[in-house]
Motif scaffolding. Sequence first.
Motif, PDB file in Angstrom:
ATOM      1  N   ASP A  54      32.622  48.931  42.689  1.00 47.60           N
ATOM      2  CA  ASP A  54      32.629  49.536  41.367  1.00 47.60           C
ATOM      3  C   ASP A  54      34.040  49.654  40.781  1.00 47.60           C
ATOM      4  N   ASN A  55      35.039  49.237  41.530  1.00 48.30           N
ATOM      5  CA  ASN A  55      36.416  49.452  41.119  1.00 48.30           C
ATOM      6  C   ASN A  55      36.790  48.583  39.920  1.00 48.30           C
ATOM      7  N   SER A  56      37.150  49.234  38.821  1.00 45.17           N
ATOM      8  CA  SER A  56      37.512  48.497  37.612  1.00 45.17           C
ATOM      9  C   SER A  56      38.905  47.875  37.733  1.00 45.17           C
ATOM     10  N   GLU A  57      39.750  48.423  38.619  1.00 49.18           N
ATOM     11  CA  GLU A  57      41.083  47.844  38.789  1.00 49.18           C
ATOM     12  C   GLU A  57      41.003  46.431  39.360  1.00 49.18           C
ATOM     13  N   LEU A  58      40.095  46.210  40.298  1.00 48.56           N
ATOM     14  CA  LEU A  58      39.911  44.863  40.843  1.00 48.56           C
ATOM     15  C   LEU A  58      39.489  43.918  39.719  1.00 48.56           C
ATOM     16  N   ASP A  59      38.583  44.381  38.874  1.00 50.58           N
ATOM     17  CA  ASP A  59      38.153  43.550  37.744  1.00 50.58           C
ATOM     18  C   ASP A  59      39.329  43.227  36.829  1.00 50.58           C
ATOM     19  N   GLU A  60      40.179  44.220  36.577  1.00 49.36           N
ATOM     20  CA  GLU A  60      41.344  44.008  35.711  1.00 49.36           C
ATOM     21  C   GLU A  60      42.307  42.993  36.324  1.00 49.36           C
ATOM     22  N   VAL A  61      42.575  43.117  37.611  1.00 46.48           N
ATOM     23  CA  VAL A  61      43.494  42.205  38.281  1.00 46.48           C
ATOM     24  C   VAL A  61      42.910  40.797  38.306  1.00 46.48           C
ATOM     25  N   LYS A  62      41.614  40.701  38.586  1.00 45.12           N
ATOM     26  CA  LYS A  62      40.976  39.382  38.594  1.00 45.12           C
ATOM     27  C   LYS A  62      40.958  38.765  37.192  1.00 45.12           C
ATOM     28  N   PHE A  63      40.773  39.596  36.155  1.00 48.95           N
ATOM     29  CA  PHE A  63      40.821  39.107  34.783  1.00 48.95           C
ATOM     30  C   PHE A  63      42.222  38.596  34.460  1.00 48.95           C
ATOM     31  N   GLU A  64      43.237  39.366  34.850  1.00 48.06           N
ATOM     32  CA  GLU A  64      44.624  38.947  34.631  1.00 48.06           C
ATOM     33  C   GLU A  64      44.905  37.641  35.371  1.00 48.06           C
ATOM     34  N   GLN A  65      44.399  37.537  36.592  1.00 42.44           N
ATOM     35  CA  GLN A  65      44.570  36.325  37.375  1.00 42.44           C
ATOM     36  C   GLN A  65      43.925  35.127  36.656  1.00 42.44           C
ATOM     37  N   ALA A  66      42.740  35.327  36.127  1.00 43.38           N
ATOM     38  CA  ALA A  66      42.052  34.253  35.405  1.00 43.38           C
ATOM     39  C   ALA A  66      42.848  33.839  34.162  1.00 43.38           C
ATOM     40  N   MET A  67      43.401  34.817  33.447  1.00 46.61           N
ATOM     41  CA  MET A  67      44.198  34.510  32.254  1.00 46.61           C
ATOM     42  C   MET A  67      45.441  33.700  32.624  1.00 46.61           C
ATOM     43  N   VAL A  68      46.120  34.105  33.685  1.00 46.56           N
ATOM     44  CA  VAL A  68      47.324  33.401  34.128  1.00 46.56           C
ATOM     45  C   VAL A  68      46.967  31.978  34.559  1.00 46.56           C
ATOM     46  N   GLU A  69      45.906  31.832  35.330  1.00 47.33           N
ATOM     47  CA  GLU A  69      45.504  30.495  35.793  1.00 47.33           C
ATOM     48  C   GLU A  69      45.081  29.605  34.623  1.00 47.33           C
ATOM     49  N   ASN A  70      44.399  30.195  33.636  1.00 40.68           N
ATOM     50  CA  ASN A  70      44.021  29.418  32.449  1.00 40.68           C
ATOM     51  C   ASN A  70      45.253  28.945  31.688  1.00 40.68           C
ATOM     52  N   ARG A  71      46.233  29.831  31.534  1.00 41.65           N
ATOM     53  CA  ARG A  71      47.449  29.443  30.809  1.00 41.65           C
ATOM     54  C   ARG A  71      48.228  28.387  31.585  1.00 41.65           C
ATOM     55  N   ILE A  72      48.292  28.497  32.900  1.00 45.71           N
ATOM     56  CA  ILE A  72      48.958  27.476  33.718  1.00 45.71           C
ATOM     57  C   ILE A  72      48.260  26.131  33.498  1.00 45.71           C
ATOM     58  N   GLY A  73      46.942  26.141  33.496  1.00 46.20           N
ATOM     59  CA  GLY A  73      46.180  24.920  33.256  1.00 46.20           C
ATOM     60  C   GLY A  73      46.452  24.336  31.878  1.00 46.20           C
ATOM     61  N   GLU A  74      46.509  25.212  30.862  1.00 45.81           N
ATOM     62  CA  GLU A  74      46.816  24.756  29.501  1.00 45.81           C
ATOM     63  C   GLU A  74      48.190  24.098  29.437  1.00 45.81           C
ATOM     64  N   LEU A  75      49.175  24.759  30.040  1.00 47.64           N
ATOM     65  CA  LEU A  75      50.535  24.230  30.002  1.00 47.64           C
ATOM     66  C   LEU A  75      50.631  22.887  30.718  1.00 47.64           C
ATOM     67  N   LYS A  76      49.970  22.763  31.861  1.00 47.69           N
ATOM     68  CA  LYS A  76      49.992  21.487  32.589  1.00 47.69           C
ATOM     69  C   LYS A  76      49.321  20.399  31.759  1.00 47.69           C
ATOM     70  N   ALA A  77      48.244  20.727  31.060  1.00 49.72           N
ATOM     71  CA  ALA A  77      47.576  19.749  30.194  1.00 49.72           C
ATOM     72  C   ALA A  77      48.487  19.349  29.038  1.00 49.72           C
TER      73      ALA A  77
END
Length: 166
Positions: A54-77
């Motif tokens: 139920d921990n919302s902090e894990l969700d926040e960290v995972k969301f941040e991780q997804a955002m960072v990985e998406n931006r890395i993918g965008e930049l590489k593209a």
Amino acid sequence: MNEEMIHEPLSGILLTPEGHAALQQELEYLTTVKRPEIADRIRESQQHGEFSEDNSELDEVKFEQAMVENRIGELKAIFGNAHILEPDNIPTDRVGIGSLVTVEDLEFSDKFEVRIVSSIESDPSRDLLSNESPMGTALYGHAPGDSVVFDTPDGKKRYKIHTITR
């Protein structure tokens, strides 16, 4: 200078050397600082048992991780399809990508400079205008002495092109 080179744009994404360097710095920061920082936060929290289902902090960290990985993918593209503009490929007879344009607002007689760039590196606060913006679209392809009119949220604007440099 070869006229054909100026008017036949390179395929892909055109970046100024400064824009390329800024995006490269962002990619380096995300991969060498931000990505490991997020991984450490997840690892530390899991070791201490702070995350529950139920921990919302894990969700926040995972969301941040997804955002960072998406931006890395965008930049590489972007880098996979980008060309750095050489000074000789920046037109000075007509407005194009990379052109530094001195314009005059004909309503207020204010002169100022803008650089026309691809949308990826546009930053109006630094006078880097996208070639896809209303002003960028209006200026694109025009020569010194030309006047252009375009729509803005404040109504129509009319600018005169004074000079075009690199």
